[in-house]
Design an enzyme around this catalytic site. Structure first.
Site, mmCIF file in Angstrom:
data_model
loop_
_atom_site.group_PDB
_atom_site.id
_atom_site.type_symbol
_atom_site.label_atom_id
_atom_site.label_comp_id
_atom_site.label_asym_id
_atom_site.label_seq_id
_atom_site.Cartn_x
_atom_site.Cartn_y
_atom_site.Cartn_z
ATOM 1 N N HIS A 191 0.793 -1.232 0.000
ATOM 2 C CA HIS A 191 0.000 0.000 0.000
ATOM 3 C C HIS A 191 0.825 1.282 0.000
ATOM 4 O O HIS A 191 0.363 2.313 -0.480
ATOM 5 C CB HIS A 191 -1.013 -0.049 1.142
ATOM 6 C CG HIS A 191 -2.135 -0.983 0.823
ATOM 7 N ND1 HIS A 191 -2.141 -2.285 1.217
ATOM 8 C CD2 HIS A 191 -3.232 -0.811 0.051
ATOM 9 C CE1 HIS A 191 -3.224 -2.881 0.734
ATOM 10 N NE2 HIS A 191 -3.905 -2.008 0.033
ATOM 11 N N ARG A 298 -10.730 3.642 -0.689
ATOM 12 C CA ARG A 298 -10.158 2.827 0.394
ATOM 13 C C ARG A 298 -10.372 3.558 1.723
ATOM 14 O O ARG A 298 -9.527 4.334 2.165
ATOM 15 C CB ARG A 298 -8.663 2.609 0.163
ATOM 16 C CG ARG A 298 -8.308 1.710 -0.999
ATOM 17 C CD ARG A 298 -6.793 1.532 -1.101
ATOM 18 N NE ARG A 298 -6.406 0.450 -1.961
ATOM 19 C CZ ARG A 298 -5.979 0.594 -3.226
ATOM 20 N NH1 ARG A 298 -5.898 1.786 -3.765
ATOM 21 N NH2 ARG A 298 -5.630 -0.455 -3.928
ATOM 22 N N ARG A 334 -15.585 1.221 -0.285
ATOM 23 C CA ARG A 334 -15.223 -0.090 0.242
ATOM 24 C C ARG A 334 -15.168 -0.009 1.759
ATOM 25 O O ARG A 334 -14.547 0.899 2.313
ATOM 26 C CB ARG A 334 -13.857 -0.509 -0.301
ATOM 27 C CG ARG A 334 -13.423 -1.837 0.290
ATOM 28 C CD ARG A 334 -12.144 -2.310 -0.309
ATOM 29 N NE ARG A 334 -10.997 -1.637 0.254
ATOM 30 C CZ ARG A 334 -9.744 -1.888 -0.134
ATOM 31 N NH1 ARG A 334 -9.513 -2.753 -1.083
ATOM 32 N NH2 ARG A 334 -8.739 -1.260 0.433
ATOM 33 N N GLU A 433 -11.100 -11.064 -4.692
ATOM 34 C CA GLU A 433 -9.647 -10.979 -4.514
ATOM 35 C C GLU A 433 -9.079 -12.204 -3.791
ATOM 36 O O GLU A 433 -7.895 -12.258 -3.490
ATOM 37 C CB GLU A 433 -9.260 -9.686 -3.794
ATOM 38 C CG GLU A 433 -10.049 -9.367 -2.545
ATOM 39 C CD GLU A 433 -9.703 -7.997 -1.953
ATOM 40 O OE1 GLU A 433 -8.761 -7.349 -2.406
ATOM 41 O OE2 GLU A 433 -10.389 -7.598 -0.999
ATOM 42 N N ASN A 456 -4.521 -7.040 -6.872
ATOM 43 C CA ASN A 456 -3.345 -6.946 -5.988
ATOM 44 C C ASN A 456 -3.353 -8.122 -5.019
ATOM 45 O O ASN A 456 -2.329 -8.740 -4.756
ATOM 46 C CB ASN A 456 -3.373 -5.635 -5.190
ATOM 47 C CG ASN A 456 -3.480 -4.430 -6.098
ATOM 48 O OD1 ASN A 456 -3.164 -4.520 -7.268
ATOM 49 N ND2 ASN A 456 -3.949 -3.321 -5.566
ATOM 50 N N ASP A 457 -4.538 -8.413 -4.502
ATOM 51 C CA ASP A 457 -4.637 -9.552 -3.588
ATOM 52 C C ASP A 457 -4.865 -10.864 -4.318
ATOM 53 O O ASP A 457 -4.344 -11.894 -3.911
ATOM 54 C CB ASP A 457 -5.769 -9.320 -2.579
ATOM 55 C CG ASP A 457 -5.306 -8.423 -1.457
ATOM 56 O OD1 ASP A 457 -4.218 -8.685 -0.915
ATOM 57 O OD2 ASP A 457 -5.997 -7.445 -1.142
ATOM 58 N N ARG A 467 2.568 -9.756 -1.273
ATOM 59 C CA ARG A 467 2.695 -8.576 -2.129
ATOM 60 C C ARG A 467 3.639 -7.523 -1.555
ATOM 61 O O ARG A 467 4.069 -6.615 -2.259
ATOM 62 C CB ARG A 467 1.309 -7.954 -2.391
ATOM 63 C CG ARG A 467 0.614 -7.486 -1.147
ATOM 64 C CD ARG A 467 -0.851 -7.198 -1.388
ATOM 65 N NE ARG A 467 -1.123 -5.833 -1.767
ATOM 66 C CZ ARG A 467 -2.338 -5.289 -1.825
ATOM 67 N NH1 ARG A 467 -3.406 -6.042 -1.539
ATOM 68 N NH2 ARG A 467 -2.517 -4.051 -2.162
ATOM 69 N N CYS A 504 -10.335 -3.149 -9.815
ATOM 70 C CA CYS A 504 -9.727 -1.993 -9.149
ATOM 71 C C CYS A 504 -8.306 -2.289 -8.685
ATOM 72 O O CYS A 504 -7.682 -1.471 -8.023
ATOM 73 C CB CYS A 504 -10.599 -1.497 -8.003
ATOM 74 S SG CYS A 504 -10.908 -2.763 -6.767
HETATM 75 C C1 PEP Z 1 -6.692 -5.290 -4.577
HETATM 76 O O1 PEP Z 1 -6.444 -6.152 -3.739
HETATM 77 O O2 PEP Z 1 -6.459 -5.416 -5.783
HETATM 78 C C2 PEP Z 1 -7.286 -4.006 -4.155
HETATM 79 C C3 PEP Z 1 -7.670 -3.119 -5.042
HETATM 80 O O3 PEP Z 1 -7.372 -3.750 -2.836
HETATM 81 P P1 PEP Z 1 -6.112 -3.340 -1.931
HETATM 82 O O4 PEP Z 1 -4.961 -3.007 -2.851
HETATM 83 O O5 PEP Z 1 -6.523 -2.175 -1.123
HETATM 84 O O6 PEP Z 1 -5.865 -4.556 -1.115
HETATM 85 MG MG MG Z 2 -7.245 -6.026 -1.784
#
Ligand code: PEP
Ligand code: MG
Length: 583
Positions: A191, A298, A334, A433, A456-457, A467, A504
């Protein structure tokens, strides 16, 4: 060493002075001491207390002069802590009886006091627990010889260098003074990197050794596109990079900020291109970069780094402000996704061995319904007269969706009873995710109004790659056939059940993948603001029918590398334009 290599986390080049930031979290070592060492440890305690009193006294005088006695008075409570005989005796007894080092004894005694105060009903005494915590950090930094420099003392713009920067620390830094970020640890989709990208601040993360080689005051060049940091470079290198900054400025101008909000392919396939936001600083960029709404808000950033959780009213104001600004377009709010690499200071939960697999996001909310309900009530109230959608993160199966929706219904009933207005038909979606959610998307689709794929997850969980861990960052592959199969399956399941599906995760803002996703039939792409112009431009230059052919053929490749090479070649052929300007 005058050059270190890390992970290219946020593009752009910055040249400036390094500023070393010590993480807020202090690791206190526990050491056994001998009988002979006892007096030395007690002496170290007295020395640290005297030094801290001097430091606070001088701070108090400065504030008194600048802001007046009323403001300076707050430090009196800090002084009292440093003079508290009972606390000091407790520390000395621990050193003597348990034969442990002063830092550890000190942190244990302080923790005991804080625990007692926090359990009391008295709000004033509870508040004192924070004073103790603040002072304790100062004393511990003295004992452990940790640099106490803070950014407030810096007048010029600087490049932040840190071993690790938590998302909450990154969010609370004064962004106007920051030219770049360099960290030892972290990955591209951690993040901290995401925030740097969203704010357009060049960043190189996961260098492993930046803090070993860089001192505050060193001149640095941060090349956020290549993942290189130059330490005290020659005048020649500085000049070369200054020329590149100029050239890139011109190149950036070639990609025009889109004139319209709408995005479509040459053969008129419509897509929503929206933006991801976290902080109030990012809100003006929604207009500036012509985003068609907010695809991911977020909200946990409203909670991070705060001594107290924001109450319903504070949340209501924050969500209303965003939703009114974005209206008539929608804001996908979210619900809080804390845990993983984002922690609240309160409740201060014990650190888990594998936080990304632990008490995170919807799991935390369902286990803490009072926190969850407060947020849902605030979102519902803000939905009145605006266009808000609710989204639940880290859903792993349909039970969680049902449970979360039941709580949402309870909140609606309460608000109705209280005569408070809200959008009764508010859309409810889930993030896809977790692989189990992707594989059961056909079941989940029957319980909600939309999906947003969080790559991302999804990549982290399906490839088993943390990650935020720079050591395995090279294995983090959006083009892995397993990831693409999951994404395609989710899109098909959504459409088979007549709901829309967006993405996203950071992958949505990468040009080659955006083309592939258009071919898969995605309905929405939500991304960092600065990615919007190039993604809209590339969408406008392709045909859906061509993208679909690419999508149909892509699964014949067995590795991420082969898949990327195929994408590059095919997209280049379609565009007949310089592909590199989109990458
Ligand atoms: C993701 O996991 O792709 C996402 C958009 O949420 P975050 O990056 O906040 O975990
Ligand atoms: Mg995520």
């Amino acid at each position: 060493m005058n050059k270190i290599i890390g992970i290219a986390a946020s593009e752009g080049i910055s040249i400036g002075k390094a500023f070393y930031v010590q993480s807020e979290h202090i690791d206190v070592p526990k050491k056994k001491i001998s009988f002979e060492d006892i007096s030395r440890e007690i002496y170290r305690l007295e020395e640290a207390l005297i030094e801290t009193r001097k430091e606070i006294g001088s701070l108090q005088r400065q504030i008194d002069e600048k802001l007046g006695y009323d403001h300076a008075k707050i430090f009196e409570a800090h002084m009292l802590v440093l003079e508290d005989r009972l606390l000091i005796e407790d520390i000395i007894n621990q050193i003597k009886n348990k034969r442990i080092n002063v830092e550890y004894a000190f942190s244990q005694s302080v923790k005991k006091y804080i625990d007692i105060l926090q359990k009391l009903d008295d709000a004033y005494l509870k508040e004192r627990a924070y004073d103790i915590e603040d002072v304790a950090k100062r004393v511990l930094r003295k004992m452990l010889n940790l640099d106490m420099q803070t950014l407030e003392h810096v007048k010029e713009k600087v490049i932040i260098v840190a071993h690790d920067l938590s998302p909450s620390e990154t969010a609370s830094l004064p962004k106007a003074n920051i030219l770049g970020f360099v960290t030892d640890v972290g990955g591209r989709t951690a993040h901290t990197a995401i925030i740097a990208r969203n704010l357009g601040i060049p960043a190189v993360v996961g260098t492993k050794s930046a803090t070993e080689h860089i001192q505050s005051g060193d001149t640095l060049i941060v090349d956020g596109a290549e993942g290189i940091v130059y330490i005290n470079p020659s005048q020649k290198t500085i000049k070369e990079y200054q020329a590149r900054i100029k050239a890139e400025g011109k190149q950036a101008l070639k990609i025009h900020i889109p004139k319209t909000l709408k995005s479509q392919t040459k053969d008129k396939k419509r897509l929503i291109v929206s933006v991801n936001i976290e902080l109030p600083e990012e809100l003006p960029m929604v207009d500036e970069y012509k985003a068609e709404g907010v695809g991911l808000y977020r909200t946990e950033y409203l909670f991070l780094g705060k001594k107290d959780l924001p109450n319903e009213e504070e949340q209501y104001k924050a969500y209303s402000q965003v939703a009114r600004k974005i209206k008539p377009h929608s804001v996908i709010i979210r619900t809080i996704d804390i845990g993983g690499d984002k922690f609240l200071s309160k409740p201060d939960l014990p650190r888990e061995m594998t936080p990304f697999l632990g008490w995170r996001a919807i799991r935390f909310c369902l286990a803490n319904p009072h926190i969850f309900k407060q947020q849902l009530r605030a979102i519902l109230r803000a939905s009145y007269g605006t266009n808000i959608k609710i989204m639940f993160p880290m859903i792993s199966g349909v039970e969680e969706v049902r449970e979360a929706k039941n709580i949402l219904e309870e909140c609606k009933k309460e608000l109705k009873k209280e005569g408070k207005k809200f959008d009764d038909k508010i859309s409810v979606g889930v993030m896809i995710e977790v692989p189990s959610a992707a594989l059961t998307a056909h079941i989940l689709a029957k319980e909600c109004d939309f999906f947003s794929i969080g790559t991302n997850d999804l990549i982290q969980y399906s490839l088993a790659i943390d990650r935020a861990d720079e050591k395995v960052a090279h294995l983090y592959a959006p083009a892995h056939p397993a990831v693409l199969q999951l994404i395609k399956g989710v899109i098909d399941a959504a459409h088979a059940n007549d709901i829309w599906v967006g993405m996203c995760g950071e992958m949505a803002g990468e040009a080659l993948f955006a083309v592939l996703l258009v071919g898969f039939g995605i309905d929405e792409l939500s991304m960092p603001p600065r990615s919007i112009p190039r993604i809209k431009e590339i969408i406008s230059k392709i045909r859906y029918s061509d993208a679909k052919k690419i999508a149909d053929e892509c699964f014949q490749y067995g590795t991420a590398k082969e898949m990327e090479a195929f994408l590059q070649e095919r997209v280049q052929n379609i565009l007949k334009d310089d592909l590199s300007k989109y990458l």
